[in-house]
Design a protein around this motif. Structure first.
Motif, PDB file in Angstrom:
ATOM      1  N   CYS A  52      49.737  36.732  53.861  1.00 52.81           N
ATOM      2  CA  CYS A  52      48.813  37.663  53.256  1.00 52.81           C
ATOM      3  C   CYS A  52      49.357  38.559  52.406  1.00 52.81           C
ATOM      4  N   ASN A  53      50.240  38.081  51.382  1.00 51.78           N
ATOM      5  CA  ASN A  53      50.726  39.040  50.598  1.00 51.78           C
ATOM      6  C   ASN A  53      49.613  39.179  49.422  1.00 51.78           C
ATOM      7  N   PRO A  54      49.434  40.051  48.584  1.00 51.50           N
ATOM      8  CA  PRO A  54      48.286  40.645  47.757  1.00 51.50           C
ATOM      9  C   PRO A  54      48.030  39.472  46.694  1.00 51.50           C
ATOM     10  N   LYS A  55      49.112  38.688  46.007  1.00 46.99           N
ATOM     11  CA  LYS A  55      48.850  37.632  45.218  1.00 46.99           C
ATOM     12  C   LYS A  55      48.094  36.539  45.950  1.00 46.99           C
ATOM     13  N   ARG A  56      48.347  36.123  46.907  1.00 45.54           N
ATOM     14  CA  ARG A  56      47.696  35.134  47.730  1.00 45.54           C
ATOM     15  C   ARG A  56      46.377  35.412  48.160  1.00 45.54           C
ATOM     16  N   LEU A  57      46.067  36.818  48.529  1.00 45.81           N
ATOM     17  CA  LEU A  57      44.853  37.297  48.833  1.00 45.81           C
ATOM     18  C   LEU A  57      43.906  37.381  47.668  1.00 45.81           C
ATOM     19  N   TYR A  58      44.299  37.844  46.720  1.00 40.86           N
ATOM     20  CA  TYR A  58      43.571  37.770  45.330  1.00 40.86           C
ATOM     21  C   TYR A  58      43.192  36.520  44.935  1.00 40.86           C
ATOM     22  N   MET A  59      44.207  35.478  45.043  1.00 38.71           N
ATOM     23  CA  MET A  59      44.019  34.138  44.485  1.00 38.71           C
ATOM     24  C   MET A  59      43.121  33.390  45.177  1.00 38.71           C
ATOM     25  N   GLN A  60      43.126  33.908  46.310  1.00 39.08           N
ATOM     26  CA  GLN A  60      42.088  33.023  47.277  1.00 39.08           C
ATOM     27  C   GLN A  60      40.606  33.398  46.759  1.00 39.08           C
ATOM     28  N   GLU A  61      40.493  34.625  46.591  1.00 40.95           N
ATOM     29  CA  GLU A  61      39.138  35.525  46.218  1.00 40.95           C
ATOM     30  C   GLU A  61      38.782  35.056  44.759  1.00 40.95           C
ATOM     31  N   ILE A  62      39.962  34.761  43.930  1.00 41.28           N
ATOM     32  CA  ILE A  62      39.311  34.296  42.511  1.00 41.28           C
ATOM     33  C   ILE A  62      39.251  33.067  42.296  1.00 41.28           C
ATOM     34  N   GLY A  63      40.311  32.013  43.095  1.00 42.12           N
ATOM     35  CA  GLY A  63      40.140  30.881  43.111  1.00 42.12           C
ATOM     36  C   GLY A  63      38.817  30.370  43.361  1.00 42.12           C
ATOM     37  N   ASN A  64      37.896  30.899  43.971  1.00 43.44           N
ATOM     38  CA  ASN A  64      36.493  30.444  44.440  1.00 43.44           C
ATOM     39  C   ASN A  64      35.729  30.145  43.242  1.00 43.44           C
ATOM     40  N   ASP A  65      35.895  31.294  42.324  1.00 37.57           N
ATOM     41  CA  ASP A  65      34.901  31.047  41.138  1.00 37.57           C
ATOM     42  C   ASP A  65      35.871  31.275  39.776  1.00 37.57           C
ATOM     43  N   MET A  66      36.704  30.377  39.561  1.00 35.42           N
ATOM     44  CA  MET A  66      37.502  30.031  38.457  1.00 35.42           C
ATOM     45  C   MET A  66      36.237  29.416  37.354  1.00 35.42           C
ATOM     46  N   GLN A  67      36.485  30.200  36.271  1.00 37.23           N
ATOM     47  CA  GLN A  67      35.480  29.641  35.311  1.00 37.23           C
ATOM     48  C   GLN A  67      36.244  29.456  33.860  1.00 37.23           C
TER      49      GLN A  67
END
Ligand SMILES: C[C@H](Nc1nc(-c2c[nH]c3ncc(Cl)cc23)ncc1F)C(=O)NCC(F)(F)F
Length: 295
Positions: free
Chosen positions: A221-236
């Motif tokens: 649950c480190n910041p990079k992983r949490l942000y990438m999970q959120e961003i990963g869902n809408d990569m454009q």
């Protein structure tokens, strides 16, 4: 003996290499013993060497040395001196050695006996160190749990001043020209979009350090992983930093760490005000943390 403490020039011939400690922004840090008597009674020190032959780095390294040499605070890693080698062609920065290492490793190892009160003590020490830095007009720019050292079970110190800058006297912020490989997941929005750094951007990063603290630096649950999970869902195809700024604009923030006291999570979210002036000062944060420790 006190004479060892205020050593400021270390002779390379008395430096005994022991082991590597880690790699920094543009240098590596090694555990050494300074042993002029040659009988292994000398003090253990952390020696930061500059990566060879990168001219621009030499100026930055000199700045890092001048920065840390000017800091005198219980919550900031101590400067010990410099060590010249190759006939003054190259130099190393000598600092106190903190045996417990960085906060990340310490929390992973000692999770079971570090409770919320101890976390709040660490948070208040980091906050005091940052208040001191601000009083010297320094912006750290690389605040993260990986750059906090553990001196003892009840003392942590801010370290790694490789990216630290002085705010000019006539401005509230510092603008960098070469962002380099930036730790964007610890960066305030204005640092990502405009390369602007201020005490208020350090406040944002302090909020992320609070999140790391109360997550016990759990790697999943480190910041990079949490942000990438959120961003990963809408990569454009947009750059990661633009996606990051978009979700921050949409008011998405790092979620409360499991078992994090609600008052501490709300303190983190005040550090993450989108615009810098919404964020609290380190002295306000320090008072709030002290109040939480009393309860
Ligand atoms: C590049 C170096 N990396 C590391 N250093 C140490 C360390 C233990 N004990 C130490 N005592 C004094 C110093 Cl300066 C470092 C250490 N442990 C693991 C590392 F990966 C570093 O400076 N990191 C920033 C910070 F110091 F905040 F951890």
């Amino acid at each position: 003996p006190s004479h060892q403490q205020d050593q400021s020039v270390y002779e390379e011939r008395h430096l005994r290499y022991i082991s590597p400690l880690g790699k920094g922004n543009f240098g590596s840090v090694e555990l050494c013993r300074y042993d002029p008597l040659g009988d292994n009674t000398g003090e253990l020190i952390a020696v930061k060497k500059l990566q060879p032959n990168k001219q621009s780095n030499l100026e930055d390294f000199q700045k890092e040395i001048n920065t840390i040499r000017s800091l005198h605070c219980d919550y900031i890693v101590k400067y010990r001196g410099v060590c010249y080698s190759m006939g003054r062609l190259s130099m190393s920065l000598v600092m106190e050695y903190l045996p417990h290492g960085s906060l990340i490793g310490y929390l992973e190892k000692n999770r079971q006996h570090v409770n919320n009160r101890r976390m709040l003590l660490f948070a208040s020490q980091i906050c005091k160190g940052l208040e001191y830095l601000q009083s010297m007009r320094y912006v750290h720019r690389d605040l993260a749990a990986r750059n906090i050292l553990v001196a003892s079970d009840t003392l942590v110190k801010i370290a790694d001043f490789g990216l630290t800058k002085i705010i000019p006297f006539d401005k509230e912020y510092y603008r960098v020209t070469h962002p380099g490989e930036s730790p964007i997941f610890w960066y305030a929005p204005e640092s990502i979009t405009e390369s602007k750094f201020s005490h208020k951007s350090d406040v944002w990063s302090f909020g992320v350090v609070l999140h790391e603290l109360f997550s016990y630096c759990e790697h999943n649950c480190n910041p990079k992983r949490l942000y990438m999970q959120e961003i990963g869902n809408d990569m454009q195809g947009l750059s990661i930093s633009m996606h990051l700024v978009d979700i921050l604009k949409d008011n998405w923030r790092l979620p409360a760490p499991p078992l994090c006291p609600p008052r501490i999570y709300s303190m983190m979210t005040t550090c993450w005000g989108y615009s810098a002036e919404e964020r609290p000062t380190f002295s306000t944060l320090g008072d709030q943390i002290e109040t939480s420790i009393q309860d």
